[in-house]
Design an enzyme around this catalytic site. Structure first.
Site, PDB file in Angstrom:
ATOM      1  N   GLU A 179       0.824  -1.214   0.000  1.00  0.00           N
ATOM      2  CA  GLU A 179       0.000   0.000   0.000  1.00  0.00           C
ATOM      3  C   GLU A 179       0.859   1.266   0.000  1.00  0.00           C
ATOM      4  O   GLU A 179       0.591   2.209  -0.756  1.00  0.00           O
ATOM      5  CB  GLU A 179      -0.907  -0.011   1.237  1.00  0.00           C
ATOM      6  CG  GLU A 179      -1.683   1.277   1.487  1.00  0.00           C
ATOM      7  CD  GLU A 179      -2.703   1.601   0.413  1.00  0.00           C
ATOM      8  OE1 GLU A 179      -3.188   2.753   0.405  1.00  0.00           O
ATOM      9  OE2 GLU A 179      -3.003   0.729  -0.417  1.00  0.00           O
ATOM     10  N   HIS A 208       2.510   1.857  -3.366  1.00  0.00           N
ATOM     11  CA  HIS A 208       1.545   2.385  -4.336  1.00  0.00           C
ATOM     12  C   HIS A 208       1.316   3.874  -4.122  1.00  0.00           C
ATOM     13  O   HIS A 208       1.234   4.649  -5.082  1.00  0.00           O
ATOM     14  CB  HIS A 208       0.227   1.617  -4.215  1.00  0.00           C
ATOM     15  CG  HIS A 208      -0.843   2.110  -5.134  1.00  0.00           C
ATOM     16  ND1 HIS A 208      -0.671   2.196  -6.504  1.00  0.00           N
ATOM     17  CD2 HIS A 208      -2.105   2.572  -4.893  1.00  0.00           C
ATOM     18  CE1 HIS A 208      -1.774   2.661  -7.063  1.00  0.00           C
ATOM     19  NE2 HIS A 208      -2.649   2.914  -6.111  1.00  0.00           N
ATOM     20  N   HIS A 243     -12.384   3.252  -9.497  1.00  0.00           N
ATOM     21  CA  HIS A 243     -10.991   3.670  -9.307  1.00  0.00           C
ATOM     22  C   HIS A 243     -10.117   3.302 -10.499  1.00  0.00           C
ATOM     23  O   HIS A 243      -9.373   4.132 -11.027  1.00  0.00           O
ATOM     24  CB  HIS A 243     -10.462   3.032  -8.023  1.00  0.00           C
ATOM     25  CG  HIS A 243      -9.182   3.604  -7.529  1.00  0.00           C
ATOM     26  ND1 HIS A 243      -7.957   3.071  -7.854  1.00  0.00           N
ATOM     27  CD2 HIS A 243      -8.923   4.664  -6.730  1.00  0.00           C
ATOM     28  CE1 HIS A 243      -6.997   3.766  -7.279  1.00  0.00           C
ATOM     29  NE2 HIS A 243      -7.557   4.750  -6.594  1.00  0.00           N
ATOM     30  N   HIS A 295     -19.566 -10.211 -16.277  1.00  0.00           N
ATOM     31  CA  HIS A 295     -18.308  -9.648 -16.793  1.00  0.00           C
ATOM     32  C   HIS A 295     -17.786 -10.482 -17.956  1.00  0.00           C
ATOM     33  O   HIS A 295     -17.324  -9.928 -18.968  1.00  0.00           O
ATOM     34  CB  HIS A 295     -17.268  -9.594 -15.678  1.00  0.00           C
ATOM     35  CG  HIS A 295     -15.904  -9.205 -16.150  1.00  0.00           C
ATOM     36  ND1 HIS A 295     -15.629  -7.975 -16.704  1.00  0.00           N
ATOM     37  CD2 HIS A 295     -14.723  -9.906 -16.173  1.00  0.00           C
ATOM     38  CE1 HIS A 295     -14.354  -7.918 -17.051  1.00  0.00           C
ATOM     39  NE2 HIS A 295     -13.789  -9.064 -16.744  1.00  0.00           N
ATOM     40  N   HIS A 343      -3.336  -9.317 -16.827  1.00  0.00           N
ATOM     41  CA  HIS A 343      -4.715  -9.076 -17.252  1.00  0.00           C
ATOM     42  C   HIS A 343      -5.040  -7.580 -17.178  1.00  0.00           C
ATOM     43  O   HIS A 343      -5.652  -7.016 -18.100  1.00  0.00           O
ATOM     44  CB  HIS A 343      -5.656  -9.873 -16.352  1.00  0.00           C
ATOM     45  CG  HIS A 343      -7.075  -9.906 -16.810  1.00  0.00           C
ATOM     46  ND1 HIS A 343      -7.464 -10.470 -18.002  1.00  0.00           N
ATOM     47  CD2 HIS A 343      -8.206  -9.441 -16.226  1.00  0.00           C
ATOM     48  CE1 HIS A 343      -8.774 -10.356 -18.133  1.00  0.00           C
ATOM     49  NE2 HIS A 343      -9.251  -9.739 -17.071  1.00  0.00           N
TER      50      HIS A 343
END
Length: 325
Positions: free
Chosen positions: A58, A61, A123, A214, A276
């Site tokens: 975290e 990032h 996001h 999806h 991906h």
């Protein structure tokens, strides 16, 4: 063009990819709470006392996002001044920084006050828009459009509409993919392409519906890209930027579908999952470039129509009768 500006644009584009992949890594490793409920510090400390794996993910990032944010701001201001005469520059410079700040605020709000899964799923899509804007700025700085003679390119209106529609639709697919991760539905359907080979029927639980929804939307996107490739191959093969560009798009969507299947069949292999996310970012970047080409084409088409109308008009003086003196 200033070489330093070119280097900055490349560095910023790569940095935006790291931001995207970093955000996906945070979600996939469930490290969003690695720094507690404080932001931008971790547990209210500049250097936390207890270092955990989630905290490292975290905090890394956050640091990368902050550094890239500065790069995006610098690139936006510099490109505004250097190539501001190009009509797309100022718009791209604005939205690249605006959406990067917006995704940062959503991330901060999620840490400090919490957010629903529906909001958090936005996001990644917002980050994609910022990445695509930086990528297009980089292409303008390197004058890629001039190399392909994009200023004289004319694309059929119906094909332009398809480009606009598929780009918007891809964001819907991205949103559902992010929703799958945030609600924890990644393994709701352990088989592929059906949910489970033991029950070929319709999904029975909400998580299964989200996962299969999806997959269905992603499958439609693949078919759509393939159909457009066939159309471009038939009618625009002589236009290298369209033909080769959409061939790249077909390659990325194929890798996207294959990696999505492997993610499920490999029980969420982290590296495949990050790939991906990388493939969809690259695909959206290609779509965005086709939006730019479509915008240029519309302008070129209007200019050609105006020129044709002017050439067909007779001089006003030729319609006047000159009286005999």
């Amino acid at each position: 063009m200033n070489r330093l500006l070119k280097w900055l644009s490349v560095l910023t584009t790569i940095g935006m990819l790291f931001v995207l992949i970093g955000g996906a890594l945070v979600t996939k490793t469930e490290s969003g709470a690695g720094c507690g409920d404080s932001w931008p510090l971790c547990h209210g400390q500049l250097i936390p006392d207890e270092i955990t794996f989630e905290l490292v993910i975290e905090l890394s990032h956050r640091v990368v996002s902050g550094v890239v944010g500065i790069l995006v701001l610098a690139l936006s201001i510099w490109s505004w001044k250097a190539i501001g005469h190009i009509r797309e520059t100022k718009f791209l410079a604005f939205i690249s920084f605006f959406f990067l700040v917006l995704q940062g605020l959503i991330g901060a709000a999620a840490v400090m006050w919490g957010q629903s899964d529906l909001v958090l799923a936005l996001h990644f899509g917002i980050s994609l828009i910022s990445f695509a804007s930086v990528l297009l700025l980089t292409l303008l700085i390197f004058e890629v459009d001039k190399k392909f003679d994009a200023d004289s390119l004319v694309i059929d209106k119906r094909l332009r509409t398809q480009f606009y529609a598929i780009t918007i639709y891809s964001l819907v697919v991205v949103y559902t993919g992010a929703l799958v991760r945030h609600v924890g539905a990644s393994l709701a359907c352990p088989d592929w392409p059906v949910c489970t080979y033991n029950n070929i029927g319709l999904p029975t639980q909400m998580h299964e519906w989200i996962q299969m929804g999806h997959r269905l939307l992603a499958g439609i996107l693949f078919i759509w890209v393939l159909m457009l490739f066939v159309r471009i191959y038939k009618h625009y093969k002589h236009e290298k930027v369209l033909y080769h560009g959409w061939m790249i798009a077909l390659g990325f969507i194929s890798l996207q579908v294959i990696s999505g299947a492997i993610v499920v069949l490999s029980d969420l292999n982290l590296y495949i999952a990050l790939a991906h996310a990388l493939f969809i970012a690259c695909l959206f970047g290609v779509f965005s470039y086709f939006i730019l080409l479509s915008s240029r084409s519309n302008k070129n088409e209007m200019a050609l129509k105006t020129e044709a109308q002017n050439s067909n008009e007779e001089p006003i003086s030729s319609n006047r009768t000159v009286p005999i003196q």
